[in-house]
Design a protein around this motif. Structure first.
Motif, PDB file in Angstrom:
ATOM      1  N   LEU A  76     -30.280-100.003 -98.035  1.00 19.92           N
ATOM      2  CA  LEU A  76     -30.206 -98.610 -98.479  1.00 19.92           C
ATOM      3  C   LEU A  76     -30.760 -98.443 -99.886  1.00 19.92           C
ATOM      4  O   LEU A  76     -30.602 -99.312-100.736  1.00 19.92           O
ATOM      5  N   CYS A 132     -27.572 -90.752-104.037  1.00 20.75           N
ATOM      6  CA  CYS A 132     -27.652 -89.733-102.998  1.00 20.75           C
ATOM      7  C   CYS A 132     -28.798 -88.765-103.244  1.00 20.75           C
ATOM      8  O   CYS A 132     -29.118 -87.948-102.407  1.00 20.75           O
ATOM      9  N   GLU A 174     -36.401 -90.688 -99.906  1.00 15.81           N
ATOM     10  CA  GLU A 174     -35.210 -91.481-100.207  1.00 15.81           C
ATOM     11  C   GLU A 174     -33.976 -90.884 -99.537  1.00 15.81           C
ATOM     12  O   GLU A 174     -33.129 -91.611 -99.003  1.00 15.81           O
ATOM     13  N   GLN A 175     -33.884 -89.575 -99.575  1.00 13.36           N
ATOM     14  CA  GLN A 175     -32.752 -88.911 -98.927  1.00 13.36           C
ATOM     15  C   GLN A 175     -32.787 -89.137 -97.417  1.00 13.36           C
ATOM     16  O   GLN A 175     -31.748 -89.340 -96.778  1.00 13.36           O
ATOM     17  N   ASN A 234     -31.632 -92.708 -96.774  1.00 15.81           N
ATOM     18  CA  ASN A 234     -30.186 -92.832 -96.956  1.00 15.81           C
ATOM     19  C   ASN A 234     -29.419 -92.271 -95.758  1.00 15.81           C
ATOM     20  O   ASN A 234     -28.422 -92.852 -95.313  1.00 15.81           O
ATOM     21  N   GLU A 245     -30.019 -94.560 -92.597  1.00 19.28           N
ATOM     22  CA  GLU A 245     -29.244 -95.794 -92.695  1.00 19.28           C
ATOM     23  C   GLU A 245     -27.752 -95.498 -92.667  1.00 19.28           C
ATOM     24  O   GLU A 245     -26.946 -96.307 -92.207  1.00 19.28           O
TER      25      GLU A 245
END
Length: 216
Positions: free
Chosen positions: A19, A23, A29-30, A33, A36
């Protein structure tokens, strides 16, 4: 005659990678996240498999024992029947926990798709492939869950039928046939679920590659 074919619950889980921290970050990236997070949400789902298999084996052992007892031993049959039904109800509890885990995973996945749609790169085709495979997987699980729940119900009916002193051999065989039929459907639905899971994992890999996300 066995209560039913041995049906090992070997669900394929969605794959997880390292991960990214935090946040916030970019849409990519979000997205990672959330996807995963969907995989992590299924840890509880995976943890239900062995207990359910163990309980089922205990039930089958009790069923075999009940078949060896005579009508004169009805008190013992009734006792073992109650125990088998109780074990089946424990399986129902694990099944419900399993479903809740899948529901949570699905919600996390949807958040990931929403983030992916905001990414700078055009990920539309990869997102669509991931969405379609996950939708197929989710629907396959609903069918699987329903089929397994019906199998448990028929198991309980079978255990309770053995407490009937007037139960005939034909009636017993009919009950066993119903159980076998249920778990044949379970096996078919399980295969569908695993196939969609493999497709989703492949689609997610392609999505990450298109988004420039490194995978371990």
């Amino acid at each position: 005659m066995p209560i039913h074919k041995k049906t090992a619950i070997t669900y394929t889980a969605i794959g997880a990678v390292l991960l990214l921290g935090g946040c916030g970050g970019s849409p990519e990236e979000q997205m990672q996240n959330s996807l995963e997070g969907a995989a992590e949400a299924e840890e509880e789902f995976a943890e239900q498999q062995q207990p359910m298999m163990d309980l089922h084996e205990e039930e089958q052992s009790l069923f075999a024992s009940m078949q060896e007892l005579s009508v004169e031993e009805m008190d013992e049959i009734e006792s073992q029947s109650e125990e088998a039904v109780s074990l089946a109800e424990e399986r129902e509890s694990h099944l419900e926990t399993e479903k809740e885990s899948i529901e949570s995973s699905y919600e996390e996945f949807q958040q990931g798709i929403e983030s992916g749609e905001e990414a700078e790169a055009d990920l539309s085709s990869e997102l669509q492939a991931a969405q379609e495979s996950m939708e197929g997987r989710y629907n396959a699980y609903q069918n699987l869950n329903e089929a397994y729940a019906e199998g448990i119900d028929r198991d309980k009916e079978l255990y309770e039928a053995l407490t009937n002193e007037n139960l005939t051999v034909d009636e017993l065989q009919d009950q066993i046939a119903k159980v076998n039929e249920s778990y044949t459907i379970v096996a078919d639905e399980q295969e569908q679920f695993n196939t969609y899971t493999d497709q989703y994992n492949e689609a997610k890999t392609s999505l990450y590659e298109a988004a420039g996300i490194e995978q371990e």
